[in-house]
Design a protein around this motif. Structure first.
Motif, PDB file in Angstrom:
ATOM      1  N   LYS A 104       0.746  24.606  16.833  1.00 24.06           N
ATOM      2  CA  LYS A 104       2.071  25.162  16.678  1.00 24.06           C
ATOM      3  C   LYS A 104       1.947  26.502  15.986  1.00 24.06           C
ATOM      4  O   LYS A 104       1.536  26.575  14.827  1.00 24.06           O
ATOM      5  N   ARG A 159       3.108  29.631  14.106  1.00 18.13           N
ATOM      6  CA  ARG A 159       4.171  30.062  13.203  1.00 18.13           C
ATOM      7  C   ARG A 159       3.576  31.076  12.227  1.00 18.13           C
ATOM      8  O   ARG A 159       2.348  31.120  12.036  1.00 18.13           O
ATOM      9  N   GLU A 184       6.032  23.613   5.286  1.00 16.70           N
ATOM     10  CA  GLU A 184       6.045  23.682   6.740  1.00 16.70           C
ATOM     11  C   GLU A 184       5.129  22.629   7.354  1.00 16.70           C
ATOM     12  O   GLU A 184       5.472  21.990   8.359  1.00 16.70           O
ATOM     13  N   ASP A 195       6.233  19.601   9.861  1.00 18.80           N
ATOM     14  CA  ASP A 195       5.615  19.437  11.177  1.00 18.80           C
ATOM     15  C   ASP A 195       5.098  18.018  11.365  1.00 18.80           C
ATOM     16  O   ASP A 195       5.219  17.427  12.454  1.00 18.80           O
ATOM     17  N   GLU A 197       6.169  15.165  14.104  1.00 20.35           N
ATOM     18  CA  GLU A 197       5.161  14.585  15.000  1.00 20.35           C
ATOM     19  C   GLU A 197       5.190  13.070  14.992  1.00 20.35           C
ATOM     20  O   GLU A 197       4.973  12.426  16.021  1.00 20.35           O
TER      21      GLU A 197
END
Length: 547
Positions: A279, A281, A371, A375, A379
Motif C-alpha cells: 500500500k 502512502r 497508519e 492498515d 486487513e
C-alpha cells in the motif's frame, strides 16, 4: 463476545540488529482484488497451506540452532523448530544482503508474513531479528533478543537462516519467532469458487472457542464457528462470493482474550499472487503528541466508513480515557491483548467507569505508526468488521508512544460502542419480554426477569447470525453460545437457546420454554438481518435460564 479479536502485535527488535528496506524494490504494486490477474501471479495452483516441508541446515545455521536450543534448556522454555520458517529466514537474510546497509530500519513484517505464506505458513504473530556478524559465530544481540521476547512464553516456534557475504568473512543471520495457537490441517491455497473449504484444528492448551472470519472479494465479512467433534475442532468455510481473493482469519479465545491465530488469502478461481502487495502512502508522520495520533486515527476510521456510506463516529472523551489507559498498559507489556491483569476485559473497564452500552467492540495493536495499525485493522476481517459496524455511533481512541532513534513503538486501542438507547433492538427486546410475561400470566406462571448479562450474550449471538446472511446454522451457533455461557461463570442453570428470524415478535411465543415453570430469567438479543431495510426481518435470540 463484547470485544473483537486482538491484533497480533508487531514487536520491536531486541539488540543491535541490522535490517534494511532496500529489498522492497522487489515488491509489486497493489493489484486489484477481483478480475484482473495480480502482478507477479501465476496460473491456478495446487499449493496447500500447512503441509510438511524439508530443510537442510548449513554449518553456520547449525551453530545458531544449537545456541537457541541451549538458551531454551537454560531457561526451561520450549521452542519448536519449523522448516518452513527456516526457508523464509534464509531467503530473508539473502534479501537483506542484496539490499545493502544503507539505513538502520525495522524489518517490514508484512513482507516476512508474505514469505511465510508462500511456504504454507499462516501464523499471524511473527517476530524477526536480523544481525550482521562474523561467520560461525552467534551474532551479538541474539541472546538478549531471546531474553526480552521468548522468555515470556508467548512464542511457540523458531528458525534461523544465514546468508554469507561474497568475501565469506561475515554473515547475516535472521531468527524468526512465531506463535501458533492453532494447528490447522492442510488446506488448498487455490480452492474452486463455490467450494466449502474444510477446517480442522487442534488448539494450544489454554485456547478455546475457535471462530473463522472471512473478507470476500466484494469486501463483505462473513463468520462461522468450529465445533469440537472426534478429537478436533471442525468447520467449513463457504466460498460463495464468486471468483476472487478471500482473506480468511482464524480467531481463538485465550487467557488474554481473543487472538488472531492465523490470517491468510485464498485464491478462488484467480491466479495466486507471487509477489506481495504494497500500500503506497507518504512516509508516516511522527506525531508530536499521542493526541495528534488519535485525531489522525479518527480521520482514517471515518474516511473508511464514509467509503462504505456509513455515518462518522463521534469521539467520546470518556471512552478515549479508557482506551488511553489500556494503550499504556499494552505499551508497558509489549503485547497487544484485550485482557490484562491490571485492567481486566473491555467489559470490566467500561463497567468500572459506569458507562452503559448495548454492545462494545475493541481493536488493539502495537505498530511502528498509527497508519500501520490502521492498515492492519483494515486487513483483518475481525478488526475491519468492527470499524464498519453500522450500529456503533461512538468511539474512544487511545494512543501510547515510545520514541526510538529511527522508529517508534505505537500502542493503539480503539473502543467502539453502540449506546444502550440507540440499539434498534431495544424496543423489540422490551416487546418480547412483555409478550412472554403476558403469555405466562395468562397460563398462571410467574413472570420472568430480563437478565442483563444473558441479554448481552444473546445480542452478540444475534449479531453473529446477522453477519452471516443466509448462510447460517442456528444449531451450531446455539451450541457455541451455550458453551460460552458455561465458561463465563454467570451462575445460570439449565440454559436453553432459541432463535427466530422474523418481523413479528409474537413468533417467539412458539418456544416451549415460554411456559417452563423452572425458568425465571430471560435474555433477549435482537439484530438486523441483511434484508432488514426491505423485509423488516430481525434475528431474535432468546436465552431461557434459572438462577
Amino acid at each position: 463476545m463484547a470485544h473483537r479479536p486482538a491484533e497480533a502485535p508487531l514487536r520491536r527488535r531486541g539488540g543491535p540488529a541490522l535490517a534494511w528496506l532496500g529489498a522492497l524494490g522487489l515488491l509489486a504494486a497493489m493489484a486489484p482484488r477481483v478480475g484482473a490477474q495480480p502482478a507477479g501471479a501465476e496460473g491456478p495452483c495446487a499449493d496447500r497451506y500447512h503441509e510438511e516441508a524439508k530443510f537442510l541446515s548449513n554449518p553456520d545455521e547449525n551453530i545458531l540452532i544449537a545456541a537457541v536450543i541451549g538458551w531454551c534448556r537454560n531457561n526451561q522454555h520450549r521452542l519448536l523448530w519449523d522448516e518452513r520458517y527456516a526457508a523464509a529466514a534464509r531467503a530473508w537474510s539473502g534479501h537483506l544482503l542484496e539490499a545493502g546497509p544503507d539505513e538502520e530500519r525495522s524489518l517490514p513484517l508484512d513482507r516476512i508474513r508474505f514469505e511465510l505464506q508462500q511456504r504454507g505458513v499462516t501464523d499471524w504473530a511473527v517476530l524477526p531479528f536480523s544481525a550482521l556478524g562474523p561467520v560461525e559465530k552467534v551474532p551479538e544481540g541474539l541472546a538478549a533478543f531471546l531474553d526480552a521476547q521468548a522468555r515470556r512464553g508467548r512464542y511457540t516456534h523458531f528458525a534461523v537462516g544465514v546468508a554469507r557475504q561474497p568475501d565469506q568473512q561475515r554473515m547475516l543471520t535472521t531468527l524468526l519467532l512465531g506463535r501458533r495457537p492453532a494447528l490447522l490441517d492442510p488446506l488448498p491455497v487455490c480452492p474452486a469458487p463455490g467450494a466449502r473449504v474444510p477446517l480442522r484444528a487442534q488448539l494450544l492448551r489454554g485456547n478455546n472457542h475457535p471462530r473463522w472470519m472471512m473478507t470476500t472479494p466484494a469486501g463483505d465479512v462473513q463468520s462461522g464457528v468450529l465445533l469440537y467433534e472426534e478429537g478436533a475442532w471442525r468447520g467449513e468455510v463457504p466460498l460463495d462470493g464468486g471468483r476472487g481473493e478471500y482473506t480468511l482469519e482464524l480467531v481463538v479465545l485465550g487467557q488474554a482474550g481473543p487472538e488472531v491465530a492465523a490470517l491468510f488469502p485464498l485464491f478462488a478461481g484467480v491466479p495466486r499472487a507471487r509477489l506481495p502487495r504494497v500500500k503506497l502512502r507518504p512516509t508516516p508522520e511522527r506525531y508530536k503528541t499521542p493526541e495528534d495520533a488519535e485525531q489522525a486515527l479518527l480521520g482514517m476510521l471515518n474516511r473508511l466508513r464514509a467509503g462504505q456510506r456509513l455515518p462518522a463516529l463521534a469521539l467520546s472523551p470518556r471512552l478515549s480515557a479508557i482506551a488511553r489507559e489500556h494503550a499504556m498498559q499494552l505499551l508497558l507489556e509489549r503485547h497487544a491483548v484485550h485482557r490484562t491483569r491490571a485492567g481486566g476485559t473491555l467489559v470490566d473497564r467500561l463497567s468500572r467507569a459506569g458507562l452503559p452500552f448495548a454492545r462494545a467492540l475493541e481493536n488493539v495493536a502495537l505498530s511502528p505508526s498509527p497508519e500501520a495499525a490502521h492498515d492492519r485493522f483494515v486487513e483483518s476481517p475481525g478488526h475491519r468488521v468492527n470499524l464498519v459496524d453500522p450500529d456503533v455511533t461512538q468511539v474512544g481512541i487511545g494512543v501510547a508512544m515510545e520514541r526510538g532513534a529511527s522508529e517508534d513503538i505505537v500502542a493503539v486501542c480503539e473502543v467502539l460502542v453502540e449506546p444502550l438507547d440507540s440499539s434498534v433492538g431495544v424496543a423489540m427486546a422490551r416487546k418480547v419480554l412483555e409478550l412472554v410475561n403476558g403469555r405466562r400470566k395468562a397460563r398462571g406462571r410467574l413472570a420472568v426477569g430480563l437478565d442483563e448479562e444473558l441479554s448481552r450474550a444473546a445480542l452478540h449471538s444475534a449479531r453473529r447470525l446477522g453477519a452471516m446472511g443466509r448462510k447460517v446454522d442456528p444449531q451450531e451457533e446455539a451450541a457455541w453460545l451455550l458453551e460460552e455461557l458455561g465458561e463465563d461463570g454467570l451462575g445460570v442453570q439449565g440454559a436453553q437457546v432459541r432463535y427466530f428470524r422474523t418481523s413479528n415478535p409474537a413468533h417467539v411465543l412458539h418456544a416451549p420454554e415460554v411456559l417452563d415453570e423452572g425458568v425465571n430469567r430471560l435474555g433477549v438479543g435482537v439484530a438486523r438481518t441483511p434484508e432488514f431495510s426491505r423485509t423488516g426481518e430481525l434475528w431474535i435470540a432468546l436465552v431461557f435460564a434459572s438462577r
